[in-house]
Design a protein around this motif. Structure first.
Motif: not given
Length: 668
Positions: A617-621, A626-633, A642-645, A652-653
């Motif tokens: 997951r990515i967060f702004n301040l 602003v972005y998320a993806s799950y169960r990556n391997n 551009k996902v950051l805007g 980044i978490e």
């Protein structure tokens, strides 16, 4: 000059044949010491003022700075020194902001008193200070001492004449008074040479050595050697007047006759020591002009005249040497007779004030500009004019609520980057004023890591600044006692452990300071005895700082007297050899982000030592996702920039089986 003269006389108008006065030109109540005429029962004793032996026998200058522009931009005021080489030198910052025209210059060589009265935005209050200087167009203001403010309708006794603490504007000779056909219809002020004229007795029975009512004090240096006059009646604050039989028409110059009538009918209060063998009459200088310039323009010779044989000089010396002390002047007998007796006086009482309508005539919003960080708030203030208006309600609005909102009380909340205009509108007469609010990632907060000079505090209690002998020069913060503090506005892009280096000096032992963020104590630091007030050492403390905008406070938490000096502090990412970053875990697993800063069209998140599915997951301040993806391997994820805007700092978490890894990324 004809226009200026006419303006003054039009300030005293007639309504149904009753004379009225403008409080800006003729302030304070009828019974003020500055307006009461001499009573016919006044007890006069010869003042025995000594003839002046320096280069002028007539009056020298002492200009009171009077600024009557309540709608002018508010400017900062800095502390300066008294000596000529310390004028317009920043020795610290007062919290006050004053309405002063940007093009006004108040500057003169030497050490003029420059007692000042500045009309504040409410249109009624005079701010008083000394010595006031403004040394260039567009510059800040400088002063050294602040005195009580007064309302123009009050008694107006106190002020910034340092020798007596009497008014900065009451008794000042104003523009339009000493001109052909002019008159002074109020008490005036006079400065004498204390060493030859003023009396001092340390055990004075009235408990006021060197001064008398209405003066609140004598000079701090007053003593029998510095106040060496022999007349017990002539002290700081004495009311001086000409006897009723003084031959005014025997004077040869018209301006001297104007002054003689003022001395006879109203008198003059002793307000300051000239500190050399001259005397002076305080006159107006400021936003409306200068009496000294007006005088030379209309009479053809200078007010301060070095020619001892000039008729003006001789006339004014004649007046000076003929002055008497009104020895029965007191709160109950202002001018030498019962204060309640308005009839038995040498001149009429001051007329009533001009009646001003209660309708709203204007509104100001302060501050006129704000720079805020996302998530921060700040208070705007609307001042409705005039002060006595009966309906002062305003409504608030924002031109762009996606950037900044405002509540019904003027509290602004920053939402997102951009600009918004916040407007206050009066309910009566629909008048408005605005403030421009600029919202950025961290506003006017200092992003860390950063080095911050100690004197660049946003707020403080009890401290002063001084020149430092530490490397780099400049100023340090000093005079720090128990309970004193300094605040700094910072922006922390990433929560975690930080080192704070503090540059400090102290000749004392067993002193401590505390580091606080938003009132929470983060660390207590022992202050070393460095061996002197200007012998410097750096101490380091580790603190955990939360992410976002913060108020960092350095608090002096113990000790007596002055404890230590501060020169700078530096906030750095912690040395992880002695501490553990909150964003890390104890094993070898970690994440990497590159390129960082992002300056192209993509970036990569790489994991090491994570052998299970993970979420990203990515967060702004501001905390927005602003972005998320799950169960990556995969051990590497490539994402488009551009996902950051927009440009800025992001967090980044990566979460894997409850273990959380974070990394900061900067998008350019």
């Amino acid at each position: 000059m004809t226009i200026a003269i006419a303006t003054f006389f039009l300030s005293t108008v007639h309504a149904q044949e009753q004379e009225l006065r403008d409080p800006l030109k003729w302030p304070f109540s009828k019974t003020s010491i500055w307006n009461m005429p001499i009573h016919n029962d006044a007890v006069l004793v010869p003042a025995n003022i000594q003839a002046k032996k320096a280069w002028a026998i007539g009056p020298t200058e002492d200009e009171d700075v009077i600024i009557l522009t309540p709608d002018a931009p508010l400017i900062d005021m800095y502390k300066q020194g008294w000596a000529s080489d310390k004028r317009c030198v920043n020795l610290g910052t007062w919290a006050d902001k004053l309405p002063v025209p940007t093009n006004l210059i108040v500057k003169k060589g030497g050490t003029p008193n420059h007692s000042a009265a500045i009309l504040m935005p409410d249109g009624e209050t005079f701010y008083q200070t000394q010595p006031f200087d403004k040394c260039a167009v567009g510059s800040v203001a400088y002063t050294m001492y602040k005195y009580p403010s007064v309302n123009m309708y009050s008694e107006g006794v106190e002020g910034a004449h340092g020798g007596s603490a009497l008014s900065s504007i009451g008794g000042t000779v104003r523009l339009g008074e000493v001109v052909p056909g002019g008159e002074i219809r109020h008490t005036i002020k006079i400065n004498l040479y204390a060493k030859t004229d003023l009396y001092y007795r340390s055990n004075d029975p009235d408990g006021k050595p060197g001064y008398r009512w209405p003066a609140l004090r004598a000079d701090g240096y007053a003593s029998s050697t510095r106040y060496a006059g022999t007349n017990p009646a002539l002290k700081m604050g004495a009311l001086l007047a000409l006897p009723a039989d003084f031959d005014i028409e025997g004077l040869s110059t018209e301006p001297a006759k104007i002054f003689a009538r003022a001395f006879m009918n109203y008198g003059a209060y002793v307000v300051d020591d000239t500190a050399w063998d001259v005397w002076a009459i305080p006159t107006e200088k400021g936003s409306e002009g200068s009496v000294l310039s007006e005088f030379s323009s209309v009479w053809g010779y200078p007010f301060v005249n070095k020619d001892k044989n000039h008729p003006w000089s001789k006339d004014m010396q004649n007046i000076l040497l003929s002055l008497h002390v009104v020895d029965n002047n007191s709160p109950g007998t202002i001018g030498g007779g019962p204060t309640y007796d308005w009839e038995n006086r040498r001149a009429p009482m001051a007329p009533d004030f001009i009646t001003r309508a209660d309708s709203v005539t204007g509104v100001n919003v302060t501050p006129t500009e704000l720079l805020l960080a996302i998530g921060a708030n700040s208070q705007l203030t609307a001042t409705v004019k005039p002060n006595h208006a009966t309906r002062k309600e305003v409504s608030w609005s924002s031109s762009n609520e996606s950037v900044a909102t405002v509540d019904t009380n003027g509290l602004v909340q920053a939402i997102a980057e951009g600009t918004a205009i916040i407007t206050a509108t009066t309910q009566q007469n629909n008048l408005s004023a605005s403030s421009t609010v600029n919202v950025t990632l961290y506003g006017d907060h200092t992003p860390v890591p950063a080095k911050i000079e100690a004197e660049d505090y946003s707020d403080m209690k009890g401290v002063q600044t001084e020149f430092t002998a530490d490397a780099g020069g400049g100023l340090n913060v000093g005079y720090i006692e128990k309970g004193d503090w300094v605040d700094y506005q910072i922006f922390v892009p990433e929560a975690g452990l930080y080192d704070i280096d503090i540059r400090i000096s102290s000749p004392n032992s067993s002193r401590q300071l505390q580091i606080l963020v938003d009132s929470e104590i983060l660390a207590t630091v022992d202050v070393p005895n460095t061996g002197g007030w200007q012998i410097w050492k750096t101490v380091t403390s580790k603190v955990t700082l939360p992410q976002g905008i913060q108020t960092l406070r350095i608090l002096s938490s113990n000790g007596t007297g002055y404890n230590y000096n501060l020169n700078w502090l530096e906030i750095k990412n912690a040395d992880t050899t002695t501490g553990t970053l909150s964003a890390k875990v104890a094993d070898e697993a970690k994440i990497r982000v590159y390129p960082n800063p992002v300056n192209g069209d993509k970036f990569i998140i790489q994991t090491e030592g994570i052998n299970a599915l993970f979420d990203v997951r990515i967060f702004n301040l501001s905390g927005a996702l602003v972005y998320a993806s799950y169960r990556n391997n995969f051990n590497q994820i490539e994402l488009p920039a551009k996902v950051l805007g927009k440009a800025g700092i992001y967090a980044i978490e990566v979460n894997s089986s409850g273990r959380v890894f974070t990394e900061k990324i900067i998008n350019q």
